[in-house]
Design an enzyme around this catalytic site. Structure first.
Site, PDB file in Angstrom:
ATOM      1  N   LYS A  29       0.802  -1.238   0.000  1.00  0.00           N
ATOM      2  CA  LYS A  29       0.000   0.000   0.000  1.00  0.00           C
ATOM      3  C   LYS A  29       0.835   1.288   0.000  1.00  0.00           C
ATOM      4  O   LYS A  29       0.399   2.301  -0.530  1.00  0.00           O
ATOM      5  CB  LYS A  29      -0.975   0.015   1.196  1.00  0.00           C
ATOM      6  N   ASP A  64     -10.196   4.492   1.458  1.00  0.00           N
ATOM      7  CA  ASP A  64     -10.524   4.064   2.826  1.00  0.00           C
ATOM      8  C   ASP A  64     -11.226   5.164   3.635  1.00  0.00           C
ATOM      9  O   ASP A  64     -12.117   4.869   4.440  1.00  0.00           O
ATOM     10  CB  ASP A  64      -9.259   3.621   3.573  1.00  0.00           C
TER      11      ASP A  64
END
Ligand code: ATR
Length: 281
Positions: A72, A108
């Protein structure tokens, strides 16, 4: 749906990847919206990241990928463009392949807020204080989402104090860091309490916190979804607080990627949640 030779493709990269629930979410939507497409898990070891991702962009009908642990952060160095929200969070979870370029974002923060708003549409946290527990990648996304949605203040605390201070340094005014030992006493006048740590997850110890000072109308959210009702959420529900489960964030964070790759904004429904949870039990 049959997959034809013209199918649009997307997937998720990580290492390991077999536990990922993303294929279940996206393939459910592909079926529901009758889209000629497929979403596949791709196990990519760290050393192969750049070659693998660049290789996928050479496939004309491959539209993009989700990115999970351990890529990520490192994937940011090999893409063409990282958008503003991913830069603030410091991590990427969604790539779009467009005209030979790789565009990176992070959904997110959106996923966390969209789940809260779907559960409590009147948004009672706006202009009020929120308490966030934890200072990992998930905490950064939650803090960005809450700051952008207009909480008055985030009180942040983490076992490792310095990591919370780093978030305060990065995000500036609006975040107050308090010591880990204050996690119970700081709960007065709080509209929203969020656990972003791994405490309470199956196999881990629960988050030890006393909710006595938390107002009765405060919302308690957990980003852990195994179990669905963590010990924290159970404790909150039993004293009458509204609770928000972590599974919703996982489902909502998938919406933007699906829309960008396949052209339809999908709906997060109870039926989808039940279908995804079947794979976790
Ligand atoms: P993620 O990116 O998913 O947020 P992470 O970066 O590993 O994952 O962060 C995990 C969070 O859970 C951190 O806030 C961590 O606290 P530390 O920064 O002190 O490590 C927190 N956490 C994990 N185990 C914990 C424990 N036993 N007690 C308190 N906090 C814990």
């Amino acid at each position: 749906m049959k997959i034809t030779g013209k199918a649009l493709l997307a997937g998720v990269i990580g290492d390991p990847i077999s536990h990922s629930l993303s294929p279940r979410i996206h393939n459910y939507w592909l079926e529901k919206y009758k889209i000629d497409g497929a979403y596949i898990p791709l196990d990519i070891p760290v050393g192969n990241l750049q070659k693998a991702v660049r290789g996928l962009t050479q496939i004309p009908n491959f539209r993009g990928i989700n990115v999970t642990v351990p890529h990520k952060e490192s994937v940011m160095a090999i893409v063409d463009e990282v958008d503003a929200i991913a830069k603030r969070i410091g991590a990427v979870n969604t790539l779009l392949f467009k005209d030979g370029r790789i565009l990176a974002t992070n959904t997110d923060a959106y996923g966390f807020i969209a789940n809260l708003e779907q559960t409590i549409p009147r948004k009672p946290w706006i202009g009020k204080k929120a308490v966030v527990i934890g200072a990992g990648g998930a905490a950064r996304a939650v803090c960005v989402g809450l700051l952008d949605t207009g909480v008055s203040e985030i009180v942040l605390l983490n076992r490792t104090h310095g990591k919370a201070e780093k978030i305060q340094y990065d995000f500036g005014a609006g975040i107050t860091v308090v010591p880990w030992v204050s996690r119970s006493s700081v709960l007065g006048e709080t509209s929203l309490l969020v656990n972003t740590t791994t405490l309470g997850m199956n196999g881990n110890e629960p988050l030890s916190i006393d909710l006595d000072y938390l107002p009765a109308d405060a919302i308690v959210a957990d980003i852990v979804y195994k179990p669905l009702e963590t010990p924290l959420l159970k404790q909150a529900r039993q004293r009458g607080n509204i609770t928000v489960e972590g599974i919703g964030m996982l489902l909502h964070q998938a919406v933007a990627g699906f829309e960008a790759w396949f052209g339809v904004k999908p709906e997060v429904t109870k039926e989808l949640e039940t279908y995804v949870l079947q794979a976790t039990s």
